[in-house]
Every structure is written in structure tokens, then in C-alpha cells.
Design a protein around this motif. Structure first.
Motif, PDB file in Angstrom:
ATOM      1  N   SER A 215      40.388  51.125  36.065  1.00 46.83           N
ATOM      2  CA  SER A 215      41.455  52.030  36.606  1.00 46.83           C
ATOM      3  C   SER A 215      41.773  51.487  38.050  1.00 46.83           C
ATOM      4  O   SER A 215      42.687  50.962  38.743  1.00 46.83           O
ATOM      5  CB  SER A 215      41.402  53.443  36.689  1.00 46.83           C
ATOM      6  N   ALA A 216      40.590  51.482  39.136  1.00 46.36           N
ATOM      7  CA  ALA A 216      40.489  51.166  40.305  1.00 46.36           C
ATOM      8  C   ALA A 216      41.084  49.666  40.278  1.00 46.36           C
ATOM      9  O   ALA A 216      41.635  49.158  41.304  1.00 46.36           O
ATOM     10  CB  ALA A 216      39.347  51.531  41.250  1.00 46.36           C
ATOM     11  N   ASN A 217      40.261  48.827  39.620  1.00 43.94           N
ATOM     12  CA  ASN A 217      40.655  47.318  39.690  1.00 43.94           C
ATOM     13  C   ASN A 217      42.083  47.255  39.420  1.00 43.94           C
ATOM     14  O   ASN A 217      42.727  46.210  39.951  1.00 43.94           O
ATOM     15  CB  ASN A 217      39.606  46.693  38.651  1.00 43.94           C
ATOM     16  N   GLU A 218      42.769  47.871  38.543  1.00 41.46           N
ATOM     17  CA  GLU A 218      44.158  47.509  37.947  1.00 41.46           C
ATOM     18  C   GLU A 218      44.994  47.737  39.184  1.00 41.46           C
ATOM     19  O   GLU A 218      45.952  47.023  39.175  1.00 41.46           O
ATOM     20  CB  GLU A 218      44.447  48.393  36.860  1.00 41.46           C
ATOM     21  N   SER A 219      44.650  49.026  39.760  1.00 42.41           N
ATOM     22  CA  SER A 219      45.288  49.262  41.270  1.00 42.41           C
ATOM     23  C   SER A 219      45.518  48.228  42.015  1.00 42.41           C
ATOM     24  O   SER A 219      46.445  47.895  42.828  1.00 42.41           O
ATOM     25  CB  SER A 219      44.722  50.848  41.537  1.00 42.41           C
ATOM     26  N   VAL A 220      44.204  47.852  42.255  1.00 49.76           N
ATOM     27  CA  VAL A 220      44.158  46.730  43.475  1.00 49.76           C
ATOM     28  C   VAL A 220      45.021  45.497  43.081  1.00 49.76           C
ATOM     29  O   VAL A 220      45.774  44.989  43.905  1.00 49.76           O
ATOM     30  CB  VAL A 220      42.730  46.425  43.588  1.00 49.76           C
ATOM     31  N   GLU A 221      44.762  45.183  41.753  1.00 54.10           N
ATOM     32  CA  GLU A 221      45.607  44.123  41.278  1.00 54.10           C
ATOM     33  C   GLU A 221      47.136  44.079  41.382  1.00 54.10           C
ATOM     34  O   GLU A 221      48.067  43.435  41.808  1.00 54.10           O
ATOM     35  CB  GLU A 221      45.156  43.750  39.999  1.00 54.10           C
ATOM     36  N   ARG A 222      47.603  45.450  41.135  1.00 54.03           N
ATOM     37  CA  ARG A 222      49.278  45.685  41.219  1.00 54.03           C
ATOM     38  C   ARG A 222      49.527  45.796  42.532  1.00 54.03           C
ATOM     39  O   ARG A 222      50.497  45.270  42.946  1.00 54.03           O
ATOM     40  CB  ARG A 222      49.231  47.311  40.693  1.00 54.03           C
ATOM     41  N   GLU A 223      48.675  46.401  43.534  1.00 51.95           N
ATOM     42  CA  GLU A 223      48.982  46.147  44.968  1.00 51.95           C
ATOM     43  C   GLU A 223      49.018  44.821  45.445  1.00 51.95           C
ATOM     44  O   GLU A 223      50.077  44.243  46.323  1.00 51.95           O
ATOM     45  CB  GLU A 223      47.912  46.896  45.736  1.00 51.95           C
TER      46      GLU A 223
END
Length: 429
Positions: A215-223
Motif C-alpha cells: 500500500s505504501a509503495n503504491e502511494s509513493v508510485e502514485r505521487e
């Protein structure tokens, strides 16, 4: 050096202490029950003797080691010396000769009072002397007995600790595997299914860890995607603004603008330059680490002088003195050129932008750059903000973005925030 507490060591020590306390407690309890059982057995024998033995006043009968008398005065002298005349029926009185609390009793004395079926008093006593013990038991010293008891107890505790250690080792091995797996997680193996850690609770914990990191990795990728897309999209309107500003500047040469129009045009030009620099910074930050270019020669003195002149428009209509002290213009350092340019641009812009009156001093020594902006303003007691620190000195979006770039490259970075003075130190080595 502070020693961190270990949960495994704490659990092991707690279990050993608890088991030792329980073993010692149950040992004392067993000894107490054993002695109480012997006393009850002895008391039962004495009761039977009091009911079946005929004895006349003035004489004492001895049966299987017990002395029976109808009068207290007829009891053995050693019994009369150690006890008072018993009056309570069936209460066993006892005493012993013991040199110390850690040694075995040497001589034991017992006495009890019972009435016979006719109501006549009967006093029954028993004397167990050390010299009367069997030869086999007499050859064993009390110290040897206590030593063997201690050895047996210690051996039991050691055996329990060994089995506890083996159980903990069996449990701790999957936990250590879980810790190693969690430390090795990265973007590559994060997509893989967690291995089996033997116990259901550990497998559930591994699944939760993987889900949280995903979840954290996906958030960073989205940002990062958002920064990249936004920066690319903003490039076009910013380019249009800057090109039209240049066109207006050329047209103003033929048809001069009024002072207000010229001032408005300068504001648009400054805003366009600021937006352009911030867009380049955001775009650079959204790039992956493997896209960063290799270090190349950078002339810091020349770059600082050029940027100071290019950003000089930010000091228009301000009473701000700029002092630039640099090393030899021919001195160069090897560093990441794009990141260095963005950091210097943002820091110098930040210092110019947030100093309304005072001084900005830029000092370069090798790969080290020091930027200090200080205010010459003083507040009166009736000022809205009664502080010596100039409004918003040293703060801004550019400073935050610069900190991210510096952190990514691992450059030395120091900030000294004092009333009326803000100092930033960067080492690009």
C-alpha cells in the motif's frame, strides 16, 4: 552504551525464575505434608496405645519404643524437661535438637495426652536419639544429605532450563526468519508471496507486513506519477507565458508601456521564472534513482555568481545588500550537476525572496556553500509581530524541495535558525 532489553531473554529468565520458585515452593510444601503425615501416623499409634495399655500409677510401660504412664511425674526426665504437662487431648507436642537450621535434626521428642476408655489419663511419649539410628543411616552425614538435595534441585532446574531453551529455539527460529524476510523486502520481491513461517500467527503477521508495504509503495508510485504528469503538463503553459512575456518586452521597445504596465509585466516574468524552476525541480524529484546522471565537473563559483545575477530581480524595490564571496573561478568539483543547480537556485531564490530589508551573504569554499539571510528590521513594542525575526525568513517551498534533493544525494546539509538570521550550509562533495 545502553543495552536494549531482549524479549527472548526476558521470557527465558522469567520462566527459569518462576519454575525455580515453584520447585522450591512445592519442595517446602511436600516436606511439610510429609512431616505432617508422619506426625499424624505417630499420633494414631499413640492413641491406640493409650486405649489398650494398662499401666499403674508410679510405673511406666515401654512398648515398641513408646513410653506410657498414667501420671505426668512418671514420664522420662528428658520429656519432663522439654515439655509442660499437656492438658489438651490428642495434641501432639514435639521438639528436636538441631545445631543449625541447615542441619538435620539429631534428637526428636514427642508427647501426647489421651484418656483411656475408663477416663483415666494416659501420657504417651516417644524419644528418637541420634545414637539409636540404624548403622546404614548413621554413616550418612547431614551435610552430605543437604548437598545431595541441593545437587538434585539444581540438576532439575538446569534440566528444565535446557528444555525451555530448546523450545524457545524452535519458536524463535521462525521469528528470526520473519525478521530477516521483512528486512530484505524491496520493490522486486515485494510482489512475491511470503514464505511459510511454520506458525499461523507469524504467517498472518507476514501477510499484514506485505500488505502495508504494498500500500505504501503504491502511494509513493502514485505521487511520483502525479509529479511527473503535473510537471510535464505545466511546462507548456509556463513556456507560453514566458514566450509571450518576451514578445511583450520586444513590442514595448517600439511602443513603450506605462510604468504600471511595465511593473505588471515584470511581475508576470518573475512568476513565470519561479514556476519554471519549481516545475523542473518537481520533475527531477519524480525521476527514479536509476535515472540519475553520473557526477560531472561543476564550477561552483561561476554558477553562484550567475544565479545571483539572474535572480537579482527578486530584490527590486528592496533594501537588501548582497555579498558574494567565492573561491578561484577556475576551481571545479565533481558532483551531480542538475541536482546542484536546482539546490543552489532554490536556496538563493529563497534567501532573496524572504528578505525584505537586510543582507544576503553567499560564501563558497571548495564544495561548501553557506547562504545567510539576515534582517535589519526592528520591531516596536506596538508591532503586530513582536519578534526580531523577519517575517517568513528562510522558509518556502524551494527550501523543502532542496532538502529532498540533498537527502537523495547524501550531501551534507545544516540549518541554523536564529532570530533575525537564517543560515543554510550545503556541501556538494
Amino acid at each position: 552504551m545502553k543495552i536494549r532489553p531482549s524479549l527472548r531473554l526476558y521470557f527465558f529468565a522469567s520462566m527459569v525464575v518462576l519454575s525455580s520458585a515453584m520447585a522450591i515452593g512445592f519442595s517446602f510444601l511436600s516436606v511439610n505434608y510429609f512431616i505432617d503425615g508422619l506426625d499424624k501416623g505417630l499420633n494414631g499409634v499413640m492413641l491406640k496405645l493409650s486405649q489398650t495399655t494398662e499401666v499403674k500409677p508410679g510405673e511406666t510401660k515401654e512398648l515398641v519404643g513408646f513410653n506410657i504412664a498414667s501420671r505426668w511425674e512418671d514420664m522420662p526426665a528428658s520429656i519432663q524437661q522439654r515439655f509442660k504437662k499437656p492438658t489438651e487431648v490428642g495434641l501432639l507436642h514435639k521438639t528436636k535438637d538441631r545445631p543449625s537450621m541447615f542441619s538435620m535434626p539429631q534428637n526428636l521428642f514427642f508427647v501426647v495426652y489421651y484418656p483411656n476408655p475408663e477416663g483415666e489419663p494416659r501420657y504417651i511419649s516417644r524419644i528418637m536419639l541420634e545414637k539409636d539410628k540404624p548403622q546404614l543411616l548413621a554413616n550418612i552425614e547431614p551435610e552430605q544429605r543437604m548437598l545431595w538435595i541441593a545437587i538434585t534441585g539444581i540438576a532439575a532446574i538446569v534440566l528444565f532450563a535446557f528444555f525451555l531453551f530448546m523450545v524457545m529455539k524452535k519458536i524463535a527460529k521462525p521469528v528470526e526468519s520473519l525478521r530477516g524476510w521483512a528486512k530484505s523486502l524491496n520493490q522486486t520481491n515485494l510482489q512475491q508471496t511470503p514464505p511459510d513461517f511454520t506458525y499461523n500467527e507469524l504467517n498472518t503477521l507476514a501477510t499484514l507486513i506485505r500488505s502495508s508495504l504494498l500500500s505504501a509503495n503504491e502511494s509513493v508510485e502514485r505521487e511520483q506519477r502525479f509529479l511527473s504528469y503535473a510537471s510535464h503538463e505545466l511546462r507548456t503553459p509556463i513556456s507560453v507565458i514566458r514566450s509571450n512575456v518576451e514578445l511583450l518586452n520586444r513590442l514595448s521597445e517600439k511602443a513603450p508601456l506605462s510604468d504600471k504596465q511595465q511593473l505588471t509585466l515584470q511581475r508576470i516574468e518573475r512568476a513565470g521564472l519561479t514556476m519554471s524552476d519549481l516545475t523542473e525541480t518537481l520533475l527531477w524529484l519524480s525521476r527514479n534513482d536509476d535515472q540519475q546522471s553520473a557526477p560531472e565537473p561543476v564550477n561552483l563559483a561561476e554558477k553562484i555568481t550567475t544565479l545571483g545575477n539572474e535572480l537579482d530581480y527578486l530584490l527590486n524595490s528592496k533594501q537588501v545588500d548582497v555579498l558574494i564571496n567565492t573561491d578561484n573561478q577556475n576551481t571545479t568539483i565533481n558532483t551531480e550537476a542538475t541536482g546542484c543547480h536546482i539546490v543552489l537556485t532554490n536556496l538563493i531564490r529563497n534567501a532573496y525572496q524572504h528578505t525584505q530589508q537586510g543582507q544576503v551573504r553567499i560564501t563558497q569554499q571548495g564544495s561548501r556553500v553557506i547562504i545567510v539571510n539576515s534582517s535589519a528590521q526592528t520591531d516596536t513594542p506596538h508591532s503586530a509581530n513582536n519578534t526580531n525575526k523577519p517575517a517568513n525568513i528562510g522558509y518556502g517551498l524551494g527550501l523543502e524541495l532542496s532538502e529532498k534533493i540533498i537527502k537523495r544525494h547524501g550531501w551534507v546539509y545544516e540549518v541554523n535558525d536564529m532570530p533575525g538570521r537564517y543560515e543554510v550550509v550545503v556541501d556538494f562533495s
